[in-house]
Design an enzyme around this catalytic site. Structure first.
Site, mmCIF file in Angstrom:
data_model
loop_
_atom_site.group_PDB
_atom_site.id
_atom_site.type_symbol
_atom_site.label_atom_id
_atom_site.label_comp_id
_atom_site.label_asym_id
_atom_site.label_seq_id
_atom_site.Cartn_x
_atom_site.Cartn_y
_atom_site.Cartn_z
ATOM 1 N N GLU A 275 79.730 125.766 -34.824
ATOM 2 C CA GLU A 275 80.594 126.434 -35.800
ATOM 3 C C GLU A 275 81.656 127.280 -35.107
ATOM 4 O OE1 GLU A 275 77.325 126.284 -35.667
ATOM 5 O OE2 GLU A 275 76.369 126.737 -37.575
ATOM 6 N N CYS B 147 77.351 133.290 -35.982
ATOM 7 C CA CYS B 147 78.346 132.397 -36.596
ATOM 8 C C CYS B 147 78.733 132.889 -37.986
ATOM 9 C CB CYS B 147 77.821 130.969 -36.663
ATOM 10 S SG CYS B 147 77.776 130.150 -35.055
ATOM 11 N N CYS C 17 73.570 130.442 -37.461
ATOM 12 C CA CYS C 17 72.964 131.674 -36.945
ATOM 13 C C CYS C 17 73.766 132.886 -37.430
ATOM 14 C CB CYS C 17 72.897 131.641 -35.417
ATOM 15 S SG CYS C 17 74.494 131.917 -34.614
ATOM 16 N N CYS D 162 77.664 127.934 -30.276
ATOM 17 C CA CYS D 162 77.334 127.081 -31.421
ATOM 18 C C CYS D 162 78.531 126.231 -31.836
ATOM 19 C CB CYS D 162 76.921 127.936 -32.617
ATOM 20 S SG CYS D 162 75.390 128.843 -32.404
ATOM 21 N N ASN E 123 78.092 122.032 -30.480
ATOM 22 C CA ASN E 123 77.471 123.069 -29.638
ATOM 23 C C ASN E 123 77.587 122.717 -28.157
ATOM 24 O OD1 ASN E 123 75.574 120.994 -30.326
ATOM 25 N ND2 ASN E 123 73.867 122.284 -29.677
ATOM 26 N N GLU F 240 76.076 123.921 -24.519
ATOM 27 C CA GLU F 240 75.029 124.729 -23.888
ATOM 28 C C GLU F 240 75.331 124.963 -22.411
ATOM 29 O OE1 GLU F 240 71.269 122.881 -24.935
ATOM 30 O OE2 GLU F 240 71.504 123.526 -27.020
HETATM 31 N N1 THU Z 1 73.251 125.770 -32.885
HETATM 32 C C1 THU Z 1 74.473 125.536 -33.429
HETATM 33 O O1 THU Z 1 75.376 124.991 -32.780
HETATM 34 N N2 THU Z 1 74.679 125.924 -34.706
HETATM 35 C C2 THU Z 1 73.723 126.417 -35.523
HETATM 36 O O2 THU Z 1 73.997 126.658 -36.692
HETATM 37 C C3 THU Z 1 72.382 126.682 -35.021
HETATM 38 C C4 THU Z 1 72.177 126.436 -33.570
HETATM 39 C C5 THU Z 1 73.002 125.299 -31.523
HETATM 40 C C6 THU Z 1 72.859 126.335 -30.482
HETATM 41 C C7 THU Z 1 72.052 125.597 -29.433
HETATM 42 O O3 THU Z 1 72.927 124.824 -28.630
HETATM 43 C C8 THU Z 1 71.195 124.641 -30.233
HETATM 44 O O4 THU Z 1 71.814 124.553 -31.513
HETATM 45 C C9 THU Z 1 69.754 125.073 -30.383
HETATM 46 O O5 THU Z 1 69.680 126.362 -30.861
#
Ligand code: THU
Length: 160
Positions: free
Chosen positions: A75, A115, A112, A73, A62, A64
């Protein structure tokens, strides 16, 4: 009117040792991929390992951003990279591992909705079920295809 029940079959493992060797390697790759997480805002590190049909394993993490919606994310970083670099190679298995403040979650972090929608698109594009493994320290879940995580999938055929 009729009432209809939807059931989902999936496998659950209490330890990675119960899994077949290829899946064990992918679980290790997803956990390793967390090192690439850029998550200064959530401190939630997610790693993804995506096995392609040509044997290559693509890692994602991920990413940010101070403008929160600009992040992505784990994925999708993996799937989009694979889509951009190996557009004609089907996706076989996507493994996801999430850690909260550096500690692998006991129960697997679940992808999520966005994804799941992207997984569905690639599964349809390549006409091949995409297996999904969600990794937690106490349990690991394995799904046979995206439909099991996203029933009643929206796809472009709905627009036709
Ligand atoms: N996140 C993912 O990378 N994948 C998921 O399946 C759920 C959430 C990340 C997004 C964000 O950077 C952090 O997790 C918190 O939500």
């Amino acid at each position: 009117m009729s009432e209809v029940r939807l059931t989902i079959d999936y496998e659950e493992f209490s330890s990675v040792d119960q899994m077949e060797p290829r899946d064990r390697e992918l679980v290790a790759a997803a956990i390793d991929a967390q090192k690439g997480s850029y998550s200064p805002y959530s401190d939630f590190q997610v790693g993804a390992a995506l096995l392609l049909d040509n044997g290559i394993v693509v890692k994602g993490a991920n990413q940010e951003n101070a403008a929160y919606p600009s992040g992505l994310c784990a994925e999708r970083t993996a799937m989009f990279w694979a889509g951009a670099n190996y557009p004609d190679v089907p996706l076989d298995t996507l493994v996801v591992a999430g850690s909260d403040h550096g500690v692998l979650c006991e129960s697997p972090a679940s992808p999520c909705g966005a994804c799941r929608q992207v997984m569905a698109e690639y599964q349809k594009k390549h006409k091949k079920p995409l297996k999904i493994i969600l990794v937690g320290s106490k349990r690991i879940r394995k799904f046979k295809c995206v439909d099991d995580l996203l029933p009643f999938i929206f796809d472009s055929l709905t627009l036709a």
